[in-house]
Design a protein around this motif. Sequence first.
Motif, mmCIF file in Angstrom:
data_model
loop_
_atom_site.group_PDB
_atom_site.id
_atom_site.type_symbol
_atom_site.label_atom_id
_atom_site.label_comp_id
_atom_site.label_asym_id
_atom_site.label_seq_id
_atom_site.Cartn_x
_atom_site.Cartn_y
_atom_site.Cartn_z
ATOM 1 N N SER A 243 0.840 -1.201 0.000
ATOM 2 C CA SER A 243 0.000 0.000 0.000
ATOM 3 C C SER A 243 0.875 1.251 0.000
ATOM 4 O O SER A 243 0.592 2.219 0.703
ATOM 5 N N GLY A 244 1.903 1.239 -0.810
ATOM 6 C CA GLY A 244 2.764 2.412 -0.941
ATOM 7 C C GLY A 244 2.198 3.384 -1.950
ATOM 8 O O GLY A 244 2.790 3.638 -3.006
ATOM 9 N N TYR A 245 1.033 3.953 -1.638
ATOM 10 C CA TYR A 245 0.316 4.813 -2.569
ATOM 11 C C TYR A 245 1.021 6.166 -2.720
ATOM 12 O O TYR A 245 1.626 6.681 -1.778
ATOM 13 N N GLY A 246 0.858 6.748 -3.911
ATOM 14 C CA GLY A 246 1.380 8.100 -4.099
ATOM 15 C C GLY A 246 0.596 9.108 -3.278
ATOM 16 O O GLY A 246 1.137 9.804 -2.427
ATOM 17 N N ILE A 247 -0.714 9.191 -3.514
ATOM 18 C CA ILE A 247 -1.622 10.050 -2.744
ATOM 19 C C ILE A 247 -2.816 9.197 -2.320
ATOM 20 O O ILE A 247 -3.502 8.615 -3.170
ATOM 21 N N HIS A 248 -3.081 9.145 -1.025
ATOM 22 C CA HIS A 248 -4.149 8.315 -0.469
ATOM 23 C C HIS A 248 -5.135 9.238 0.244
ATOM 24 O O HIS A 248 -4.777 9.904 1.220
ATOM 25 N N ILE A 249 -6.373 9.305 -0.251
ATOM 26 C CA ILE A 249 -7.383 10.204 0.321
ATOM 27 C C ILE A 249 -8.535 9.367 0.859
ATOM 28 O O ILE A 249 -9.187 8.634 0.113
ATOM 29 N N ASP A 253 -13.591 15.541 1.941
ATOM 30 C CA ASP A 253 -14.506 16.252 1.065
ATOM 31 C C ASP A 253 -13.774 17.368 0.330
ATOM 32 O O ASP A 253 -13.010 18.133 0.928
ATOM 33 N N ARG A 254 -13.987 17.445 -0.971
ATOM 34 C CA ARG A 254 -13.504 18.540 -1.822
ATOM 35 C C ARG A 254 -11.992 18.686 -1.838
ATOM 36 O O ARG A 254 -11.450 19.796 -1.750
ATOM 37 N N ALA A 255 -11.289 17.579 -1.962
ATOM 38 C CA ALA A 255 -9.836 17.641 -2.144
ATOM 39 C C ALA A 255 -9.533 18.030 -3.590
ATOM 40 O O ALA A 255 -10.145 17.523 -4.528
ATOM 41 N N ASN A 256 -8.589 18.937 -3.761
ATOM 42 C CA ASN A 256 -8.157 19.366 -5.092
ATOM 43 C C ASN A 256 -6.739 18.827 -5.315
ATOM 44 O O ASN A 256 -5.796 19.259 -4.659
ATOM 45 N N VAL A 257 -6.606 17.882 -6.239
ATOM 46 C CA VAL A 257 -5.327 17.214 -6.504
ATOM 47 C C VAL A 257 -4.928 17.553 -7.934
ATOM 48 O O VAL A 257 -5.493 17.014 -8.891
ATOM 49 N N SER A 258 -3.971 18.464 -8.101
ATOM 50 C CA SER A 258 -3.681 19.006 -9.425
ATOM 51 C C SER A 258 -2.189 19.077 -9.722
ATOM 52 O O SER A 258 -1.388 19.420 -8.853
ATOM 53 N N PHE A 259 -1.831 18.729 -10.959
ATOM 54 C CA PHE A 259 -0.483 18.914 -11.504
ATOM 55 C C PHE A 259 0.605 18.217 -10.685
ATOM 56 O O PHE A 259 1.747 18.655 -10.653
ATOM 57 N N ASN A 260 0.268 17.144 -10.003
ATOM 58 C CA ASN A 260 1.282 16.387 -9.279
ATOM 59 C C ASN A 260 1.965 15.397 -10.214
ATOM 60 O O ASN A 260 1.353 14.858 -11.138
ATOM 61 N N ASN A 261 3.229 15.167 -9.965
ATOM 62 C CA ASN A 261 4.005 14.200 -10.733
ATOM 63 C C ASN A 261 4.268 13.007 -9.823
ATOM 64 O O ASN A 261 5.043 13.093 -8.872
ATOM 65 N N ILE A 262 3.607 11.877 -10.099
ATOM 66 C CA ILE A 262 3.625 10.729 -9.189
ATOM 67 C C ILE A 262 4.216 9.519 -9.907
ATOM 68 O O ILE A 262 3.752 9.131 -10.978
ATOM 69 N N THR A 263 5.239 8.928 -9.295
ATOM 70 C CA THR A 263 5.814 7.692 -9.806
ATOM 71 C C THR A 263 5.753 6.645 -8.704
ATOM 72 O O THR A 263 6.288 6.858 -7.616
ATOM 73 N N THR A 264 5.083 5.536 -8.984
ATOM 74 C CA THR A 264 5.006 4.453 -8.015
ATOM 75 C C THR A 264 5.619 3.201 -8.624
ATOM 76 O O THR A 264 5.457 2.927 -9.813
ATOM 77 N N ARG A 265 6.320 2.433 -7.799
ATOM 78 C CA ARG A 265 6.999 1.237 -8.297
ATOM 79 C C ARG A 265 6.156 -0.026 -8.151
ATOM 80 O O ARG A 265 6.445 -1.020 -8.792
ATOM 81 N N GLY A 266 5.151 -0.003 -7.299
ATOM 82 C CA GLY A 266 4.398 -1.233 -7.119
ATOM 83 C C GLY A 266 3.019 -1.038 -6.540
ATOM 84 O O GLY A 266 2.408 -1.992 -6.074
ATOM 85 N N SER A 267 2.490 0.194 -6.562
ATOM 86 C CA SER A 267 1.195 0.430 -5.942
ATOM 87 C C SER A 267 0.430 1.467 -6.744
ATOM 88 O O SER A 267 0.817 1.829 -7.855
ATOM 89 N N GLN A 268 -0.671 1.962 -6.187
ATOM 90 C CA GLN A 268 -1.557 2.880 -6.897
ATOM 91 C C GLN A 268 -1.043 4.315 -6.819
ATOM 92 O O GLN A 268 -0.509 4.739 -5.797
#
Length: 399
Positions: A243-249, A253-268
């Motif tokens: 469960s090595g998630y990049g961003i886990h929410i 309510d009303r989270a704004n997730v924008s223009f992030n650069n996410i690299t994961t090796r084995g998870s979401q």
Amino acid sequence: MNNTVATTGTGSYPIYFYNSTNVNVTFNTMSSTGSGAHGILLMNTNNSILQGNNVTTTNAAGGIRLERTSGNNNIVLNTINPDSNGIATATSSGNNNISFNNISMGSGATSVFGISLGTSNNIAYANNVTVAGSSTSGITVGGSNNTISTNKILIATSSGNGVKLEGDDADNNVVYNEINTTGSKARGISIGTTGNPTKRANVSFNNITTSSGTNAEGIHVTASDSLNITIYRNIILTYGTGSGYGIHIQDSDRANVSFNNITTRGSQGIRLVGTTRNAFLYNNNISNSPAFEIFDSTGQTRNSTLVYENSFGEIRWVNNGTGGFVKNLTVDAGQVMKRFKPRAQGRAFPIRRRTSNLNLVLGVFEKALVSKRKIVVPKTAAEVKEEKLEEKPKPADAS
């Protein structure tokens, strides 16, 4: 100034000021081995400078602590090696500047923190914090309107947090920090705790790497009704295969997730679960994930919006049977149609009409469900302009 002070008694403090103002504590060397002591304690002390001190404590003793209404103090350029909390501002101690300090905490300091902002309007800037004890955080925030900026934080423990917003707080800014974790369950930034929501936090321009750890996450948002969290232009790299998630929410309510650069090796890459609703995901670049880039198990009654203006490759939005309708979404660059607009002196101005190929696989094809979640690919300004030109009525035939 330039004093060397050592204490050994329980609850004893090498330097202690009470009901004071305009105090200068500079370039001292102090140590404390007494249980529950601090190297420097300010109580009801304001407008003071703590600079260039070298503080070492053992036996569960802290480094620097500000109690009660100690405000408008500058704590800068200190070197602190504590066995408990490094620098702590307690309740009602606000408007303090904590900058350019070097804090190193060994494995014996557990369930504590490098810097704690327990109240409002404090600044933690350009500090270097290293923690190795279990369940330890680099910087924790329990108040509102604090700024945590440009700090370098290393979490060398199994279950710590780089920056932790503890909940019941609002309008905190966590920006431009460099956070590295090596623990199996460590988190770069943790927002909210169970039953204690965080509101209007700004988490932007941070560089987060979880270099090892099966379940280490980049950014984790939790607590019922955490509201209006902005997660913007962060660079996140996780290596966890569980469960090595990049961003886990979760439950927000009303989270704004924008223009992030996410690299994961084995998870979401991005994970939406629980009662999360009204999330807005805009132009995030998610890559190298063998699992789902975006995973949503929030159910058909909780709406979120995914928007991409450009193609960043393949995106997979899971349908796991709880109502999320998009099973698979592929966005790829399509054909570029070339047109030319006449210009003066026989020249031509090139016009490129770019297109995208959208391939949707729907897990549940019902009108009531399809309308719940929108996938929007905005048109470019050039495309809108061309459409308007094409829609203009042609002149009537003179004949």
